[in-house]
Design a protein around this motif. Structure first.
Motif, PDB file in Angstrom:
ATOM      1  N   MET A 114      25.052 -97.502  94.124  1.00  0.00           N
ATOM      2  CA  MET A 114      24.049 -98.218  93.330  1.00  0.00           C
ATOM      3  C   MET A 114      24.118 -97.697  91.909  1.00  0.00           C
ATOM      4  N   GLU A 115      24.424 -98.576  90.955  1.00  0.00           N
ATOM      5  CA  GLU A 115      24.522 -98.161  89.564  1.00  0.00           C
ATOM      6  C   GLU A 115      23.179 -98.311  88.864  1.00  0.00           C
ATOM      7  N   TYR A 116      22.861 -97.312  88.035  1.00  0.00           N
ATOM      8  CA  TYR A 116      21.663 -97.362  87.201  1.00  0.00           C
ATOM      9  C   TYR A 116      22.103 -97.220  85.745  1.00  0.00           C
ATOM     10  N   PRO A 117      22.451 -98.330  85.093  1.00  0.00           N
ATOM     11  CA  PRO A 117      22.995 -98.266  83.742  1.00  0.00           C
ATOM     12  C   PRO A 117      21.919 -98.079  82.676  1.00  0.00           C
ATOM     13  N   LEU A 118      21.021 -97.101  82.928  1.00  0.00           N
ATOM     14  CA  LEU A 118      19.915 -96.882  81.999  1.00  0.00           C
ATOM     15  C   LEU A 118      19.819 -95.421  81.565  1.00  0.00           C
ATOM     16  N   ARG A 119      20.814 -94.610  81.941  1.00  0.00           N
ATOM     17  CA  ARG A 119      20.685 -93.174  81.707  1.00  0.00           C
ATOM     18  C   ARG A 119      20.475 -92.850  80.233  1.00  0.00           C
ATOM     19  N   SER A 120      21.239 -93.476  79.340  1.00  0.00           N
ATOM     20  CA  SER A 120      21.108 -93.141  77.922  1.00  0.00           C
ATOM     21  C   SER A 120      19.727 -93.502  77.392  1.00  0.00           C
ATOM     22  N   GLU A 121      19.200 -94.668  77.836  1.00  0.00           N
ATOM     23  CA  GLU A 121      17.856 -95.082  77.413  1.00  0.00           C
ATOM     24  C   GLU A 121      16.806 -94.123  77.955  1.00  0.00           C
ATOM     25  N   VAL A 122      16.920 -93.795  79.246  1.00  0.00           N
ATOM     26  CA  VAL A 122      15.943 -92.911  79.879  1.00  0.00           C
ATOM     27  C   VAL A 122      15.999 -91.511  79.271  1.00  0.00           C
ATOM     28  N   SER A 123      17.209 -90.999  79.037  1.00  0.00           N
ATOM     29  CA  SER A 123      17.342 -89.649  78.492  1.00  0.00           C
ATOM     30  C   SER A 123      16.771 -89.559  77.078  1.00  0.00           C
ATOM     31  N   HIS A 124      16.828 -90.668  76.349  1.00  0.00           N
ATOM     32  CA  HIS A 124      16.276 -90.680  74.994  1.00  0.00           C
ATOM     33  C   HIS A 124      14.752 -90.784  75.010  1.00  0.00           C
ATOM     34  N   LEU A 125      14.225 -91.650  75.874  1.00  0.00           N
ATOM     35  CA  LEU A 125      12.787 -91.895  75.888  1.00  0.00           C
ATOM     36  C   LEU A 125      12.009 -90.839  76.670  1.00  0.00           C
ATOM     37  N   TYR A 126      12.596 -90.367  77.773  1.00  0.00           N
ATOM     38  CA  TYR A 126      11.844 -89.503  78.691  1.00  0.00           C
ATOM     39  C   TYR A 126      12.654 -88.269  79.089  1.00  0.00           C
ATOM     40  N   PRO A 127      13.013 -87.408  78.153  1.00  0.00           N
ATOM     41  CA  PRO A 127      13.866 -86.255  78.483  1.00  0.00           C
ATOM     42  C   PRO A 127      13.220 -85.276  79.468  1.00  0.00           C
ATOM     43  N   ARG A 128      11.916 -85.030  79.331  1.00  0.00           N
ATOM     44  CA  ARG A 128      11.249 -84.084  80.229  1.00  0.00           C
ATOM     45  C   ARG A 128      11.198 -84.625  81.659  1.00  0.00           C
ATOM     46  N   GLU A 129      10.874 -85.907  81.778  1.00  0.00           N
ATOM     47  CA  GLU A 129      10.823 -86.506  83.116  1.00  0.00           C
ATOM     48  C   GLU A 129      12.201 -86.557  83.757  1.00  0.00           C
ATOM     49  N   LEU A 130      13.236 -86.838  82.953  1.00  0.00           N
ATOM     50  CA  LEU A 130      14.600 -86.869  83.490  1.00  0.00           C
ATOM     51  C   LEU A 130      15.033 -85.484  83.953  1.00  0.00           C
ATOM     52  N   ALA A 131      14.663 -84.458  83.197  1.00  0.00           N
ATOM     53  CA  ALA A 131      14.998 -83.094  83.611  1.00  0.00           C
ATOM     54  C   ALA A 131      14.346 -82.758  84.949  1.00  0.00           C
ATOM     55  N   ALA A 132      13.078 -83.161  85.105  1.00  0.00           N
ATOM     56  CA  ALA A 132      12.380 -82.920  86.371  1.00  0.00           C
ATOM     57  C   ALA A 132      13.014 -83.723  87.492  1.00  0.00           C
ATOM     58  N   ALA A 133      13.380 -84.980  87.215  1.00  0.00           N
ATOM     59  CA  ALA A 133      13.992 -85.833  88.237  1.00  0.00           C
ATOM     60  C   ALA A 133      15.355 -85.295  88.662  1.00  0.00           C
ATOM     61  N   THR A 134      16.101 -84.738  87.725  1.00  0.00           N
ATOM     62  CA  THR A 134      17.402 -84.147  88.060  1.00  0.00           C
ATOM     63  C   THR A 134      17.222 -82.975  89.016  1.00  0.00           C
ATOM     64  N   LYS A 135      16.179 -82.178  88.792  1.00  0.00           N
ATOM     65  CA  LYS A 135      15.890 -81.059  89.701  1.00  0.00           C
ATOM     66  C   LYS A 135      15.422 -81.584  91.062  1.00  0.00           C
ATOM     67  N   ILE A 136      14.715 -82.690  91.051  1.00  0.00           N
ATOM     68  CA  ILE A 136      14.285 -83.296  92.316  1.00  0.00           C
ATOM     69  C   ILE A 136      15.501 -83.715  93.138  1.00  0.00           C
ATOM     70  N   VAL A 137      16.473 -84.377  92.496  1.00  0.00           N
ATOM     71  CA  VAL A 137      17.686 -84.790  93.211  1.00  0.00           C
ATOM     72  C   VAL A 137      18.414 -83.575  93.778  1.00  0.00           C
ATOM     73  N   ALA A 138      18.490 -82.510  92.987  1.00  0.00           N
ATOM     74  CA  ALA A 138      19.157 -81.292  93.460  1.00  0.00           C
ATOM     75  C   ALA A 138      18.438 -80.724  94.677  1.00  0.00           C
ATOM     76  N   TYR A 139      17.103 -80.720  94.630  1.00  0.00           N
ATOM     77  CA  TYR A 139      16.339 -80.209  95.776  1.00  0.00           C
ATOM     78  C   TYR A 139      16.553 -81.086  97.007  1.00  0.00           C
ATOM     79  N   VAL A 140      16.462 -82.397  96.809  1.00  0.00           N
ATOM     80  CA  VAL A 140      16.650 -83.321  97.930  1.00  0.00           C
ATOM     81  C   VAL A 140      18.027 -83.126  98.558  1.00  0.00           C
ATOM     82  N   ASN A 141      19.057 -83.009  97.724  1.00  0.00           N
ATOM     83  CA  ASN A 141      20.416 -82.848  98.251  1.00  0.00           C
ATOM     84  C   ASN A 141      20.603 -81.522  98.967  1.00  0.00           C
ATOM     85  N   SER A 142      19.817 -80.532  98.591  1.00  0.00           N
ATOM     86  CA  SER A 142      19.905 -79.243  99.304  1.00  0.00           C
ATOM     87  C   SER A 142      19.353 -79.344 100.720  1.00  0.00           C
ATOM     88  N   ARG A 143      18.622 -80.423 100.991  1.00  0.00           N
ATOM     89  CA  ARG A 143      18.013 -80.616 102.311  1.00  0.00           C
ATOM     90  C   ARG A 143      18.749 -81.669 103.142  1.00  0.00           C
TER      91      ARG A 143
END
Length: 296
Positions: A114-143
């Protein structure tokens, strides 16, 4: 507390001490239960409060449709967002993330990308939320035995952003009720049949629209990198995409702003999900067909 409705063996509708309807989850909580039976509070694992005018029955059906372990995973993962963003998150965010993760896990297991072609827009508008979401993905994948793609952080970011925009103003919800009804009528006319507006997919569609209205008010529609996704959706779901164009025309007329191609794409994905469910006029199974599409 007593049972008002049993959704499945692990999810029931009840009423708290303040008289508010709440959804309770817990292993075996609804097993052989009937309306009026007392709740075994020792079995209650989580309590979910429908907010912003959400229908408790639709909300409960959505929770019942998600595997309990995915709700637990989402709740644990959101602890990261709570710490990173120094905020509280309402229970509907846990459910929305659990629903998204559940489908992402199924896609990963089936080898569906599933492609999400919005990373550049999201990283520009919501850097703090993206950083938290990246950590969420890492946590989920650890499980998980089969990891979900890192790009899921983009969609998770939008869930976190939407949670921050929620106002709790019921008047807006009531104002949009007529528009929801009109949009469902457009879908039903396009497909020539009625849809179950109490279904899980309908609840997801309404939730998506709720967040869409928030983005419209903030002037932050999804807009970047739409070409690839538009072409893919047009090819995979031509009827749903055609219907989404009609929905966009209604929304533009009612809201007074142009709708971006990316917003139309996500409307099409929700229409495809709705259309995959059995016709309530001919089906007596009451069983939802598990289909896909991001709930943004």
């Amino acid at each position: 507390m007593e049972i008002l409705r049993v959704f499945n063996n692990n999810v029931v509708l009840s009423r708290n001490a303040a008289g508010q309807e709440v959804i309770l989850t817990g292993r075996g909580l609804g097993f052989q239960g009937r309306p009026g039976d007392p709740i075994d509070e020792s079995k209650v694992a989580r309590t979910f409060m429908p907010t912003d005018g959400r229908d408790p029955d639709n909300f409960g059906a959505l929770i019942a449709d998600i595997p309990p372990e995915h709700i637990t995973l989402a709740d644990e993962a959101l602890d990261i967002a709570r710490r990173e963003l120094s905020t509280t998150l309402p229970s509907h965010v846990v459910v929305a993330l659990a629903d998204h993760l559940s489908f992402a896990i199924k896609r990963a297991h089936s080898g569906i990308g599933m492609e999400y072609p919005l990373r550049s827009e999201v990283s520009h508008l919501y850097p703090r939320e993206l950083a938290a979401a990246t950590k969420i993905v890492a946590y989920v994948n650890s499980r998980l035995d089969e990891p979900i793609p890192q790009d899921e952080a983009v969609a998770i970011t939008l869930h976190l952003v939407n949670a921050g925009f929620a106002s709790g103003d019921l008047s807006e919800t009531y104002r949009m009720t007529g528009l929801f009804r009109q949009l469902f009528e457009v879908v039903e006319q396009a497909y020539g049949r009625p849809f179950d507006r109490d279904s899980v997919s309908a609840a997801r569609f309404i939730t998506h629209l709720r967040y869409f209205f928030i983005r419209m008010r903030k002037g932050e529609q999804l807009s970047e990198g739409h070409d690839i996704l538009v072409a893919a959706i047009q090819e995979a779901y031509p009827q749903a995409y055609s219907c989404a164009l009609k929905l966009a025309a209604v929304l533009e007329l009612r809201l007074g702003d142009a709708i971006t191609d990316n917003e139309i794409v996500y409307l099409a994905m929700h229409v495809a999900r709705l259309s995959a469910e059995p016709d309530p006029a001919t089906s007596d199974t009451g069983v939802d067909v598990p289909t896909g599409g991001p709930m943004l």
